[in-house]
Design a protein around this motif. Structure first.
Motif, PDB file in Angstrom:
ATOM      1  N   MET A 100      -1.802  -2.793   2.581  1.00 41.49           N
ATOM      2  CA  MET A 100      -2.482  -1.595   2.101  1.00 41.49           C
ATOM      3  C   MET A 100      -4.004  -1.745   2.205  1.00 41.49           C
ATOM      4  O   MET A 100      -4.681  -0.827   2.617  1.00 41.49           O
ATOM      5  CB  MET A 100      -2.025  -1.329   0.661  1.00 41.49           C
ATOM      6  CG  MET A 100      -2.580  -0.083   0.092  1.00 41.49           C
ATOM      7  SD  MET A 100      -1.772   1.326   0.862  1.00 41.49           S
ATOM      8  CE  MET A 100      -2.266   2.597  -0.200  1.00 41.49           C
ATOM      9  N   ILE A 101      -4.507  -2.890   1.826  1.00 43.27           N
ATOM     10  CA  ILE A 101      -5.948  -3.126   1.898  1.00 43.27           C
ATOM     11  C   ILE A 101      -6.401  -3.143   3.348  1.00 43.27           C
ATOM     12  O   ILE A 101      -7.452  -2.597   3.692  1.00 43.27           O
ATOM     13  CB  ILE A 101      -6.326  -4.453   1.183  1.00 43.27           C
ATOM     14  CG1 ILE A 101      -6.074  -4.311  -0.321  1.00 43.27           C
ATOM     15  CG2 ILE A 101      -7.778  -4.812   1.447  1.00 43.27           C
ATOM     16  CD1 ILE A 101      -6.255  -5.589  -1.083  1.00 43.27           C
ATOM     17  N   PHE A 102      -5.592  -3.736   4.235  1.00 47.81           N
ATOM     18  CA  PHE A 102      -5.937  -3.784   5.653  1.00 47.81           C
ATOM     19  C   PHE A 102      -6.008  -2.380   6.244  1.00 47.81           C
ATOM     20  O   PHE A 102      -6.899  -2.074   7.028  1.00 47.81           O
ATOM     21  CB  PHE A 102      -4.915  -4.636   6.410  1.00 47.81           C
ATOM     22  CG  PHE A 102      -5.249  -4.808   7.856  1.00 47.81           C
ATOM     23  CD1 PHE A 102      -6.336  -5.591   8.251  1.00 47.81           C
ATOM     24  CD2 PHE A 102      -4.506  -4.172   8.839  1.00 47.81           C
ATOM     25  CE1 PHE A 102      -6.665  -5.738   9.582  1.00 47.81           C
ATOM     26  CE2 PHE A 102      -4.827  -4.308  10.172  1.00 47.81           C
ATOM     27  CZ  PHE A 102      -5.903  -5.105  10.545  1.00 47.81           C
ATOM     28  N   ARG A 103      -5.104  -1.515   5.849  1.00 44.42           N
ATOM     29  CA  ARG A 103      -5.101  -0.132   6.331  1.00 44.42           C
ATOM     30  C   ARG A 103      -6.371   0.593   5.878  1.00 44.42           C
ATOM     31  O   ARG A 103      -6.986   1.306   6.659  1.00 44.42           O
ATOM     32  CB  ARG A 103      -3.874   0.604   5.826  1.00 44.42           C
ATOM     33  CG  ARG A 103      -3.828   2.036   6.320  1.00 44.42           C
ATOM     34  CD  ARG A 103      -2.719   2.818   5.697  1.00 44.42           C
ATOM     35  NE  ARG A 103      -1.525   2.736   6.520  1.00 44.42           N
ATOM     36  CZ  ARG A 103      -0.373   3.243   6.189  1.00 44.42           C
ATOM     37  NH1 ARG A 103      -0.222   3.839   5.031  1.00 44.42           N
ATOM     38  NH2 ARG A 103       0.653   3.164   6.995  1.00 44.42           N
ATOM     39  N   SER A 104      -6.764   0.394   4.634  1.00 45.56           N
ATOM     40  CA  SER A 104      -7.995   1.010   4.116  1.00 45.56           C
ATOM     41  C   SER A 104      -9.205   0.517   4.898  1.00 45.56           C
ATOM     42  O   SER A 104     -10.110   1.277   5.203  1.00 45.56           O
ATOM     43  CB  SER A 104      -8.172   0.705   2.635  1.00 45.56           C
ATOM     44  OG  SER A 104      -7.125   1.260   1.886  1.00 45.56           O
ATOM     45  N   TYR A 105      -9.194  -0.783   5.208  1.00 46.29           N
ATOM     46  CA  TYR A 105     -10.280  -1.364   5.988  1.00 46.29           C
ATOM     47  C   TYR A 105     -10.370  -0.691   7.358  1.00 46.29           C
ATOM     48  O   TYR A 105     -11.457  -0.351   7.828  1.00 46.29           O
ATOM     49  CB  TYR A 105     -10.065  -2.876   6.144  1.00 46.29           C
ATOM     50  CG  TYR A 105     -10.980  -3.507   7.161  1.00 46.29           C
ATOM     51  CD1 TYR A 105     -12.311  -3.752   6.849  1.00 46.29           C
ATOM     52  CD2 TYR A 105     -10.533  -3.839   8.439  1.00 46.29           C
ATOM     53  CE1 TYR A 105     -13.169  -4.312   7.787  1.00 46.29           C
ATOM     54  CE2 TYR A 105     -11.372  -4.398   9.375  1.00 46.29           C
ATOM     55  CZ  TYR A 105     -12.690  -4.632   9.044  1.00 46.29           C
ATOM     56  OH  TYR A 105     -13.538  -5.181   9.961  1.00 46.29           O
ATOM     57  N   LEU A 106      -9.235  -0.464   8.005  1.00 40.74           N
ATOM     58  CA  LEU A 106      -9.222   0.168   9.323  1.00 40.74           C
ATOM     59  C   LEU A 106      -9.729   1.608   9.254  1.00 40.74           C
ATOM     60  O   LEU A 106     -10.444   2.062  10.150  1.00 40.74           O
ATOM     61  CB  LEU A 106      -7.815   0.129   9.920  1.00 40.74           C
ATOM     62  CG  LEU A 106      -7.303  -1.250  10.329  1.00 40.74           C
ATOM     63  CD1 LEU A 106      -5.869  -1.150  10.836  1.00 40.74           C
ATOM     64  CD2 LEU A 106      -8.193  -1.881  11.380  1.00 40.74           C
ATOM     65  N   VAL A 107      -9.364   2.320   8.208  1.00 45.66           N
ATOM     66  CA  VAL A 107      -9.817   3.700   8.045  1.00 45.66           C
ATOM     67  C   VAL A 107     -11.334   3.731   7.863  1.00 45.66           C
ATOM     68  O   VAL A 107     -12.033   4.537   8.493  1.00 45.66           O
ATOM     69  CB  VAL A 107      -9.099   4.373   6.847  1.00 45.66           C
ATOM     70  CG1 VAL A 107      -9.744   5.704   6.494  1.00 45.66           C
ATOM     71  CG2 VAL A 107      -7.618   4.547   7.148  1.00 45.66           C
ATOM     72  N   VAL A 108     -11.851   2.840   7.023  1.00 50.09           N
ATOM     73  CA  VAL A 108     -13.296   2.785   6.797  1.00 50.09           C
ATOM     74  C   VAL A 108     -14.014   2.365   8.072  1.00 50.09           C
ATOM     75  O   VAL A 108     -15.057   2.928   8.428  1.00 50.09           O
ATOM     76  CB  VAL A 108     -13.630   1.824   5.628  1.00 50.09           C
ATOM     77  CG1 VAL A 108     -15.120   1.571   5.541  1.00 50.09           C
ATOM     78  CG2 VAL A 108     -13.092   2.388   4.317  1.00 50.09           C
ATOM     79  N   LYS A 109     -13.465   1.411   8.794  1.00 50.59           N
ATOM     80  CA  LYS A 109     -14.079   0.949  10.046  1.00 50.59           C
ATOM     81  C   LYS A 109     -14.128   2.081  11.070  1.00 50.59           C
ATOM     82  O   LYS A 109     -15.148   2.290  11.727  1.00 50.59           O
ATOM     83  CB  LYS A 109     -13.308  -0.243  10.605  1.00 50.59           C
ATOM     84  CG  LYS A 109     -13.935  -0.812  11.853  1.00 50.59           C
ATOM     85  CD  LYS A 109     -13.197  -2.027  12.360  1.00 50.59           C
ATOM     86  CE  LYS A 109     -13.873  -2.525  13.617  1.00 50.59           C
ATOM     87  NZ  LYS A 109     -13.220  -3.674  14.195  1.00 50.59           N
TER      88      LYS A 109
END
Length: 102
Positions: free
Chosen positions: A1-10
């Motif tokens: 979940m945190i990795f997905r948020s990171y990708l969205v922000v990136k």
């Protein structure tokens, strides 16, 4: 979940960088018209339009819609640019005029 948020922000960050780069390029391309004495910012944008699209034929109605100004203001801008020799006035029919790149 945190990795997905990171990708969205990136991705959002990359999109913002691309958008800002495009806007900076647009602004820099407008600077070449800033040295022309006696024209306003809208007229600079009109000159950029006709120089970027050499086959473009502009009418006062089109300028009015593009820039959100009255038809009278659009006609004044176009006629002023034509009188200063930046664009050429052509006749479409007996009543309507258009403007093209010189």
């Amino acid at each position: 979940m945190i990795f997905r948020s990171y990708l969205v922000v990136k991705k959002a960050y990359e999109d913002l960088k691309n958008y800002l780069a495009i806007k900076m390029d647009e602004r820099n391309s407008m600077l070449q018209y800033a040295n022309i004495e006696g024209i306003n910012e809208r007229q600079m944008q009109i000159l950029k339009l006709v120089n970027d699209s050499p086959s473009l034929v502009l009418t006062s109605q089109e300028v009015s819609v593009r820039f959100g100004v009255s038809d009278r203001t659009a006609r004044t801008d176009l006629n002023d640019l034509a009188e200063k020799g930046h664009i050429k006035r052509i006749s479409i029919n007996k009543k309507q005029m258009a403007f093209i790149r010189i």
